[in-house]
Design a protein around this motif. Structure first.
Motif, PDB file in Angstrom:
ATOM      1  N   VAL A  93     -11.592 -69.565  50.454  1.00 45.63           N
ATOM      2  CA  VAL A  93     -10.472 -68.796  49.909  1.00 45.63           C
ATOM      3  C   VAL A  93     -10.835 -68.229  48.542  1.00 45.63           C
ATOM      4  CG1 VAL A  93      -8.781 -70.248  51.101  1.00 45.63           C
ATOM      5  CG2 VAL A  93      -9.477 -70.816  48.755  1.00 45.63           C
ATOM      6  N   ALA A  94     -10.052 -67.246  48.105  1.00 45.41           N
ATOM      7  CA  ALA A  94     -10.096 -66.792  46.722  1.00 45.41           C
ATOM      8  C   ALA A  94      -9.151 -67.683  45.928  1.00 45.41           C
ATOM      9  CB  ALA A  94      -9.672 -65.336  46.618  1.00 45.41           C
ATOM     10  N   ALA A  95      -9.607 -68.187  44.788  1.00 44.71           N
ATOM     11  CA  ALA A  95      -8.811 -69.097  43.970  1.00 44.71           C
ATOM     12  C   ALA A  95      -8.351 -68.378  42.713  1.00 44.71           C
ATOM     13  CB  ALA A  95      -9.625 -70.333  43.608  1.00 44.71           C
ATOM     14  N   PHE A  96      -7.032 -68.186  42.585  1.00 45.56           N
ATOM     15  CA  PHE A  96      -6.434 -67.525  41.431  1.00 45.56           C
ATOM     16  C   PHE A  96      -5.505 -68.527  40.734  1.00 45.56           C
ATOM     17  CE2 PHE A  96      -6.365 -62.861  43.207  1.00 45.56           C
ATOM     18  CZ  PHE A  96      -7.735 -62.918  43.364  1.00 45.56           C
ATOM     19  N   GLY A  97      -5.543 -68.545  39.400  1.00 46.74           N
ATOM     20  CA  GLY A  97      -4.639 -69.457  38.707  1.00 46.74           C
ATOM     21  C   GLY A  97      -4.506 -69.144  37.234  1.00 46.74           C
ATOM     22  N   GLY A  98      -3.338 -69.483  36.682  1.00 48.56           N
ATOM     23  CA  GLY A  98      -3.069 -69.259  35.274  1.00 48.56           C
ATOM     24  C   GLY A  98      -2.631 -70.530  34.571  1.00 48.56           C
ATOM     25  N   SER A  99      -2.958 -70.635  33.291  1.00 51.97           N
ATOM     26  CA  SER A  99      -2.620 -71.790  32.453  1.00 51.97           C
ATOM     27  C   SER A  99      -3.229 -73.041  33.080  1.00 51.97           C
ATOM     28  CB  SER A  99      -1.102 -71.880  32.275  1.00 51.97           C
ATOM     29  OG  SER A  99      -0.773 -72.752  31.225  1.00 51.97           O
ATOM     30  N   ALA A 120     -10.419 -66.116  39.928  1.00 51.60           N
ATOM     31  CA  ALA A 120      -9.763 -65.318  38.879  1.00 51.60           C
ATOM     32  C   ALA A 120      -8.840 -66.230  38.088  1.00 51.60           C
ATOM     33  CB  ALA A 120      -8.976 -64.163  39.483  1.00 51.60           C
ATOM     34  N   VAL A 121      -8.992 -66.217  36.758  1.00 48.17           N
ATOM     35  CA  VAL A 121      -8.211 -67.126  35.914  1.00 48.17           C
ATOM     36  C   VAL A 121      -7.700 -66.400  34.678  1.00 48.17           C
ATOM     37  CG1 VAL A 121      -9.332 -69.246  36.686  1.00 48.17           C
ATOM     38  CG2 VAL A 121     -10.361 -67.930  34.836  1.00 48.17           C
ATOM     39  N   VAL A 218     -19.708 -67.815  42.211  1.00 45.88           N
ATOM     40  CA  VAL A 218     -18.973 -66.759  42.910  1.00 45.88           C
ATOM     41  C   VAL A 218     -18.520 -65.707  41.910  1.00 45.88           C
ATOM     42  CG1 VAL A 218     -18.193 -68.275  44.764  1.00 45.88           C
ATOM     43  CG2 VAL A 218     -16.806 -68.040  42.684  1.00 45.88           C
ATOM     44  N   PRO A 219     -18.209 -64.482  42.366  1.00 41.15           N
ATOM     45  CA  PRO A 219     -17.647 -63.476  41.455  1.00 41.15           C
ATOM     46  C   PRO A 219     -16.414 -64.030  40.748  1.00 41.15           C
ATOM     47  CG  PRO A 219     -18.223 -62.477  43.561  1.00 41.15           C
ATOM     48  CD  PRO A 219     -18.378 -63.964  43.736  1.00 41.15           C
ATOM     49  N   THR A 220     -16.376 -63.868  39.430  1.00 43.50           N
ATOM     50  CA  THR A 220     -15.316 -64.468  38.630  1.00 43.50           C
ATOM     51  C   THR A 220     -14.726 -63.449  37.672  1.00 43.50           C
ATOM     52  OG1 THR A 220     -16.352 -66.661  38.729  1.00 43.50           O
ATOM     53  CG2 THR A 220     -14.767 -66.274  36.952  1.00 43.50           C
ATOM     54  N   LEU A 221     -13.394 -63.388  37.639  1.00 42.19           N
ATOM     55  CA  LEU A 221     -12.666 -62.524  36.728  1.00 42.19           C
ATOM     56  C   LEU A 221     -11.890 -63.390  35.749  1.00 42.19           C
ATOM     57  CD1 LEU A 221     -11.751 -59.537  36.111  1.00 42.19           C
ATOM     58  CD2 LEU A 221      -9.721 -60.058  37.483  1.00 42.19           C
ATOM     59  N   ILE A 222     -12.024 -63.086  34.458  1.00 41.64           N
ATOM     60  CA  ILE A 222     -11.315 -63.820  33.418  1.00 41.64           C
ATOM     61  C   ILE A 222     -10.469 -62.831  32.632  1.00 41.64           C
ATOM     62  CG2 ILE A 222     -11.562 -65.230  31.337  1.00 41.64           C
ATOM     63  CD1 ILE A 222     -14.420 -65.936  32.482  1.00 41.64           C
ATOM     64  N   CYS A 242     -18.753 -66.961  28.749  1.00 39.74           N
ATOM     65  CA  CYS A 242     -20.159 -67.253  28.450  1.00 39.74           C
ATOM     66  C   CYS A 242     -20.728 -68.319  29.382  1.00 39.74           C
ATOM     67  CB  CYS A 242     -20.312 -67.710  27.003  1.00 39.74           C
ATOM     68  SG  CYS A 242     -20.044 -66.420  25.766  1.00 39.74           S
ATOM     69  N   LEU A 243     -19.885 -69.255  29.816  1.00 34.71           N
ATOM     70  CA  LEU A 243     -20.360 -70.373  30.623  1.00 34.71           C
ATOM     71  C   LEU A 243     -20.510 -70.030  32.100  1.00 34.71           C
ATOM     72  CD1 LEU A 243     -18.201 -73.174  28.978  1.00 34.71           C
ATOM     73  CD2 LEU A 243     -20.695 -72.986  28.873  1.00 34.71           C
ATOM     74  N   ILE A 244     -19.784 -69.026  32.593  1.00 34.89           N
ATOM     75  CA  ILE A 244     -19.864 -68.649  34.015  1.00 34.89           C
ATOM     76  C   ILE A 244     -20.757 -67.420  34.141  1.00 34.89           C
ATOM     77  CG2 ILE A 244     -18.603 -67.993  36.090  1.00 34.89           C
ATOM     78  CD1 ILE A 244     -16.177 -69.438  34.996  1.00 34.89           C
ATOM     79  N   LYS A 245     -21.926 -67.622  34.642  1.00 29.19           N
ATOM     80  CA  LYS A 245     -22.908 -66.543  34.750  1.00 29.19           C
ATOM     81  C   LYS A 245     -22.371 -65.416  35.630  1.00 29.19           C
ATOM     82  CE  LYS A 245     -27.762 -65.676  35.860  1.00 29.19           C
ATOM     83  NZ  LYS A 245     -29.037 -66.289  36.348  1.00 29.19           N
ATOM     84  N   GLY A 246     -22.446 -64.194  35.110  1.00 35.17           N
ATOM     85  CA  GLY A 246     -22.023 -63.028  35.876  1.00 35.17           C
ATOM     86  C   GLY A 246     -20.530 -62.787  35.878  1.00 35.17           C
ATOM     87  N   SER A 247     -19.764 -63.590  35.145  1.00 37.00           N
ATOM     88  CA  SER A 247     -18.311 -63.395  35.127  1.00 37.00           C
ATOM     89  C   SER A 247     -17.959 -62.113  34.383  1.00 37.00           C
ATOM     90  CB  SER A 247     -17.611 -64.588  34.482  1.00 37.00           C
ATOM     91  OG  SER A 247     -18.010 -64.735  33.126  1.00 37.00           O
ATOM     92  N   ARG A 248     -16.758 -61.607  34.666  1.00 31.52           N
ATOM     93  CA  ARG A 248     -16.269 -60.396  34.011  1.00 31.52           C
ATOM     94  C   ARG A 248     -15.026 -60.742  33.207  1.00 31.52           C
ATOM     95  NH1 ARG A 248     -13.225 -55.659  36.072  1.00 31.52           N
ATOM     96  NH2 ARG A 248     -13.279 -56.583  38.154  1.00 31.52           N
TER      97      ARG A 248
END
Length: 296
Positions: A93-99, A120-121, A218-222, A242-248
């Protein structure tokens, strides 16, 4: 209301959106359930973009059963989510979450990389002030109470929405579950959970050593934290990036003071702290390959 048994407890969940849509797990923060105001509008917007959104009451949230185990509460929830997905047969699944849901989603991606396609966080907790605040909100009062008044005192402990008393009101089974856990085990586990919220120089977010972020591939959006959001510091967004390689890392789709304004509105009885989240629907759908309502 659908339920599934995982790790000896019932978890309440529901799907929103087309049955053939890509599954997105949406996790809110706090000890708030899937029906807490502000969560569903984002779920509905993602569903309108073609996604099948899985909303769930994490253990110790909403109407699900209380559970007390694991390295931290987020690690317990990650194990629960993995078991729930296996029972539901969703596949990755795609995992999305806030706070707090951002922390839960990050831990899930670290612990169960085979179950995550994208991450995505937003509104990520970190830094001394917000981390110590959570220590007080989630564990310190509980430890004082259980030591002085036993497990029965936990049942009467007042607090914010999502207190143990609220969990019993939402799900009467939880009274017996807490009594069965007992004061000794409750204190042992909450002491461990409390330690996760003691600020440490090698942890950008509570309870997760920096080196563990290497496991997220995995592809990561911040979404960057607000300029003066002391509960979800701007700095922490950069650290996680900085800690998640390739994150945006992207600018927030809501005003810089959205969290503070939403908290003020909530105190006036005019809204929820999660109300701004629906404004992220378009960027989240762009990230995952969906179509926002009103766009072609």
């Amino acid at each position: 209301m659908a339920e599934v048994e995982v790790n000896g407890g019932l978890v309440v969940y529901e799907f929103v959106g087309p049955e053939d849509g890509e599954v997105v797990v949406l996790t809110p923060g706090g000890r708030f359930g899937k029906d807490f105001p502000g969560v569903r509008p984002l779920a509905d917007a993602l569903a309108a973009g073609g996604k099948r959104v899985l909303l769930w009451d994490r253990p110790n949230c909403g109407a699900s059963d209380i559970q007390i185990f694991g390295r931290s509460e987020s690690h317990m929830r990650a194990a629960t989510l993995a078991g729930m997905l296996a029972e539901l047969g969703t596949g990755p699944v795609a995992a999305f979450g806030g706070s707090g849901g951002a922390r839960d989603s990050i831990v899930f991606a670290i612990e169960y990389p085979e179950l995550v396609t994208r991450l995505a966080v937003w509104s990520i907790v970190g830094g001394t002030f917000s981390t110590m605040t959570l220590a007080m909100v989630y564990a310190m009062s509980e430890l004082r109470t259980v030591r002085e008044n036993g497990i029965e005192g936990i049942l009467e402990l007042p607090g914010q929405a999502g207190s143990w008393a609220d969990l019993v009101r939402a799900n009467p089974r939880n009274r017996d579950r807490l009594l069965a856990i007992g004061a000794g085990e409750f204190e042992r586990v909450l002491t461990r959970w409390f330690d996760a919220f003691v600020p440490k120089p090698n942890e950008a977010i509570p309870g997760v050593p920096d080196w563990e972020f290497e496991g997220i591939r995995v592809p990561t959006l911040i979404i960057r934290g607000g300029e003066r959001d002391f509960d979800h510091p701007k700095r922490t967004s950069y650290e996680v990036h900085c800690l998640i390689k390739g994150s945006r890392l992207i600018e927030p789709p809501w005003p810089e003071d959205a969290w503070e304004a939403a908290r003020a509105a909530e105190r006036r009885g005019e809204g929820s702290v999660f109300d701004p989240w629906v404004q992220a629907a378009a960027v989240l759908l762009d990230f995952i390959g969906g179509t926002a309502a009103g766009r072609s």
